[in-house]
Scaffold this active site. Sequence first.
Site, PDB file in Angstrom:
ATOM      1  N   ASP A  67     -22.095   6.020  37.032  1.00 42.31           N
ATOM      2  CA  ASP A  67     -22.682   5.963  38.369  1.00 42.31           C
ATOM      3  C   ASP A  67     -22.093   4.829  39.209  1.00 42.31           C
ATOM      4  OD1 ASP A  67     -23.842   3.928  36.865  1.00 42.31           O
ATOM      5  OD2 ASP A  67     -25.785   4.891  36.762  1.00 42.31           O
ATOM      6  N   ASN A 137     -37.750   3.522  32.513  1.00 42.58           N
ATOM      7  CA  ASN A 137     -38.514   4.748  32.802  1.00 42.58           C
ATOM      8  C   ASN A 137     -37.857   5.985  32.184  1.00 42.58           C
ATOM      9  OD1 ASN A 137     -36.275   5.070  34.388  1.00 42.58           O
ATOM     10  ND2 ASN A 137     -37.359   5.250  36.335  1.00 42.58           N
ATOM     11  N   HIS A 139     -34.591   6.769  32.407  1.00 41.83           N
ATOM     12  CA  HIS A 139     -33.429   7.342  33.098  1.00 41.83           C
ATOM     13  C   HIS A 139     -32.143   7.130  32.311  1.00 41.83           C
ATOM     14  CE1 HIS A 139     -32.763   3.412  35.626  1.00 41.83           C
ATOM     15  NE2 HIS A 139     -31.818   3.473  34.726  1.00 41.83           N
ATOM     16  N   GLU A 144     -33.101   9.762  37.578  1.00 45.34           N
ATOM     17  CA  GLU A 144     -34.467   9.268  37.512  1.00 45.34           C
ATOM     18  C   GLU A 144     -35.407  10.392  37.053  1.00 45.34           C
ATOM     19  OE1 GLU A 144     -34.887   6.251  37.571  1.00 45.34           O
ATOM     20  OE2 GLU A 144     -34.362   5.213  39.414  1.00 45.34           O
TER      21      GLU A 144
HETATM   22  C1  GLP Z   1     -29.094   0.915  35.295  1.00 42.03           C
HETATM   23  C2  GLP Z   1     -27.918   1.860  35.026  1.00 42.03           C
HETATM   24  C3  GLP Z   1     -28.062   2.570  33.727  1.00 42.03           C
HETATM   25  C4  GLP Z   1     -28.477   1.601  32.645  1.00 42.03           C
HETATM   26  C5  GLP Z   1     -29.855   1.068  32.941  1.00 42.03           C
HETATM   27  C6  GLP Z   1     -30.332   0.036  31.932  1.00 42.03           C
HETATM   28  O1  GLP Z   1     -30.035   1.345  36.205  1.00 42.03           O
HETATM   29  N1  GLP Z   1     -27.679   2.807  36.057  1.00 42.03           N
HETATM   30  O2  GLP Z   1     -26.829   3.188  33.394  1.00 42.03           O
HETATM   31  O3  GLP Z   1     -28.528   2.248  31.409  1.00 42.03           O
HETATM   32  O4  GLP Z   1     -29.886   0.504  34.226  1.00 42.03           O
HETATM   33  O5  GLP Z   1     -29.756  -1.190  32.200  1.00 42.03           O
HETATM   34  P1  GLP Z   1     -29.945  -2.502  31.330  1.00 42.03           P
HETATM   35  O6  GLP Z   1     -29.027  -2.364  30.201  1.00 42.03           O
HETATM   36  O7  GLP Z   1     -29.552  -3.600  32.278  1.00 42.03           O
HETATM   37  O8  GLP Z   1     -31.370  -2.552  30.942  1.00 42.03           O
END
Ligand code: GLP
Length: 264
Positions: A67, A137, A139, A144
Site C-alpha cells: 500500500d 482491527n 486489517h 479495513e
Molecule cells: C499499517 C499498514 C499495514 C501494517 C499495519 C500494522 O496500517 N498498512 O500493512 O500491517 O499497519 O503495523 P505495525 O506493524 O506498525 O503495527
Amino acid sequence: MEVVILKNAECVASTAADLVAELLNNRPSAVLGLATGSTQLALYRQLVNRHLNAGLSFSQVSSFNLDEYLGVAPDNPQSYRSYMNREFFDRIDIDKRNTFLPLCAGNENPHLVGLRYEQEILNAGGIDLQLMGIGGNGHIGFNEPSSSLRSRTRVKTLTKQTLKDNSRLFSKHEFQPKLAVTMGIATIMDADRILLLATGGSKAEAVARMVEGPVSAMCPASALQLHERVTILLDEDAAAQLRNRDYYRWTYQQNESLKDRFGV
Ligand code: GLP
C-alpha cells in the site's frame, strides 16, 4: 494455516528472514510482496544484516508493496516509498527500478493506478512471497474491516482506529493521510505464499480473530484461512488469545521433524 509461536519479536524477525533467504537461494529473481509498519522493521534489519555479512543478494529481486498513502509524494518522508528506501532498499543491492508501490500522487486517477498495479504484478509473473503485518482491527494492507474479500488494488478510507494506531508516527501538526491505495484482499490471496508477522499484546485479539474466528469481511485477515500456504509468525504476546496455542506448538515440532526427515 501454519501458526508458529516463538519466544520473542527478534525470533519472529530472524525466522522470517530465514524463509526469505531460503526463497532467494532457490530463486534469486523472486518477486517479493513487501509491507511497512513497525513490525517489519526488525525483519528488514535482519535482511540488511544478511546482505552485508552473509552475501544475501537482492540484485535480481522485484518487489511490490501492499500500500501507499493517496496523494503523498514519494519524496515526502511519510510516504511508504520513503520508508522502504530508508529502511531497506537503500541498504541492499536491489535495483530500485524493480521496486513498486501503488503510488498515486498529484492528479492521477486512483482507479487507473489500481488497474495498472494489478497489471504490473501480473507482468512480473505474480508474487512468490507476500510479507505482511496485521492491524489492531484485523486489517491487512489497508483493507479495513468490511473490505470485500474479492477486492483488488483500490482506494480505501482508513478507520478511526487505524488513524489512531498510526498517529504515533506523525508529529502533532503534521498532516496524517486518511486515504490510501492498497492491494485488495484478492490481490493478496493470489500470492504463492504468505508470511504474516505479528508481535506484541496489542495484536493478540486481531490474531485470534484471524486464525480462529469465522472468515469475515469484518476481520479482513481471516480471509487468509482460505489460502493454501500461509505462515503466521507470532511472539508469545501476540499469541496470547489463541485457544489452540498448545496444538500449534505441537504441530510446529512435528513439521520441523518432517522437514528434517524429508526436507519439505
Ligand atoms: C499499517 C499498514 C499495514 C501494517 C499495519 C500494522 O496500517 N498498512 O500493512 O500491517 O499497519 O503495523 P505495525 O506493524 O506498525 O503495527
